[in-house]
Design a protein around this motif. Structure first.
Motif, mmCIF file in Angstrom:
data_model
loop_
_atom_site.group_PDB
_atom_site.id
_atom_site.type_symbol
_atom_site.label_atom_id
_atom_site.label_comp_id
_atom_site.label_asym_id
_atom_site.label_seq_id
_atom_site.Cartn_x
_atom_site.Cartn_y
_atom_site.Cartn_z
ATOM 1 N N ALA A 14 0.831 -1.206 0.000
ATOM 2 C CA ALA A 14 0.000 0.000 0.000
ATOM 3 C C ALA A 14 0.864 1.254 0.000
ATOM 4 C CB ALA A 14 -0.937 -0.009 1.207
ATOM 5 N N ALA B 71 2.200 1.696 -3.471
ATOM 6 C CA ALA B 71 1.158 2.203 -4.365
ATOM 7 C C ALA B 71 0.987 3.704 -4.202
ATOM 8 C CB ALA B 71 -0.156 1.482 -4.087
ATOM 9 N N TRP C 199 -3.797 4.512 -2.462
ATOM 10 C CA TRP C 199 -4.540 3.305 -2.128
ATOM 11 C C TRP C 199 -5.535 3.604 -1.017
ATOM 12 C CZ3 TRP C 199 -5.691 -0.890 -4.443
ATOM 13 C CH2 TRP C 199 -6.188 -1.999 -3.741
ATOM 14 N N LEU D 210 -4.121 -4.518 -5.591
ATOM 15 C CA LEU D 210 -2.932 -3.875 -5.022
ATOM 16 C C LEU D 210 -1.663 -4.455 -5.630
ATOM 17 C CD1 LEU D 210 -1.722 -1.941 -2.959
ATOM 18 C CD2 LEU D 210 -1.917 -3.738 -1.227
#
Length: 269
Positions: free
Chosen positions: A30, A33, A42, A99
């Motif tokens: 996360a 991202a 995210w 993800l």
């Protein structure tokens, strides 16, 4: 119904080591991202959902629930609800495959995407197959000697946990998962499959409560208590799954072609 002291130590250590590692891996992805695309960070809700799923697994696999599941059928059923229905829904709503697709290098992301679109993945993630594995497995477990066999052997007990978790994740993904699912049918069909799951859970729990055809070596009050947990706990979990289906549903906004009428033979779509 006891699997032994060695099994108890293993069941304590495995979640203590594995679940924090899963949480750390998800949080790391996360963070990556967010770094790759700050404008499209995210979702914190996805992260909270995944961590909640891991927390539910921890509750199911650690004391006091885990020891109770070995000695009391009601504890087993509470553990089954957590591992097979509540935790999978929270984990699936965490959208871990999406993800991964956002954070993997392009060649590996294309490979993962191709795997998700393969024929085997389409078959495995179809609601009918997921329903058979998750709900159909319950009848096989409780109406045959399989339950007694699995709880008497440590390896069988862990395989049972794995089946509950994976089949629960498959069904939650097939019904309401936010991750890519090329074989997923429309909302009306998914509601039908969810209704079939609700009906099957109700029938199995009622047969269990009445003592019809069940093969569970436990005192009758424990079996009846477990049936009640399955009946009411399953209803709540399936209502949450229905709510997730509504929350993740995105109606088709593509404009429909306009049919030409006899008075307007050259109308455009």
């Amino acid at each position: 119904m006891h699997a032994g002291a060695g099994s108890g130590l293993l069941e304590t250590l495995a979640p203590v080591l594995a679940l924090p590692a899963c949480a750390g891996g998800y949080l790391l992805l996360a963070h990556r991202a967010r770094r790759r695309n700050a404008a499209r960070a995210w979702s914190a809700w996805r992260t909270a959902s995944f961590i909640t799923g891991l927390a539910l697994l921890a509750v199911a696999l650690l004391p006091p629930v885990a020891p109770l599941a070995h000695s009391d059928f009601r504890g087993h059923m509470a553990q089954h609800m957590l591992i097979g229905m509540y935790a999978p829904l929270a984990l699936v709503l965490g959208a871990s495959m999406t993800l991964l697709l956002r954070t993997l290098p392009a060649p590996r992301a294309r490979l993962l995407s191709a795997l998700l679109h393969s024929r085997a993945a389409r078959l495995l993630t179809h609601p009918a197959v997921a329903l058979l594995l998750s709900t159909g497995g319950l009848a096989l477990l409780y109406f045959t000697p399989l339950y007694t066999t699995t709880v008497s052997h440590p390896a069988g007990h862990w395989l049972l946990h794995a089946h509950f978790l994976l089949s629960g994740c498959l069904f939650a993904h097939a019904i309401a998962g936010p991750d890519p699912a090329p074989a997923r049918p429309g909302v009306p069909a998914r509601l039908v499959y969810l209704g079939c799951a609700i009906a099957a859970h109700a029938v199995i729990s009622q047969l269990m409560y009445g003592g019809f055809w069940v093969d569970i070596h436990a005192p009758i009050p424990e079996v009846q208590g477990g049936a009640e947990i399955m009946y009411y706990g399953g209803d709540i979990a399936e209502l949450l799954l229905a709510a997730a289906l509504v929350a993740t549903w995105r109606p088709d906004r593509r404009p429909r072609p306009v049919k030409a009428s006899p008075s307007q033979p050259f109308a455009r779509a």
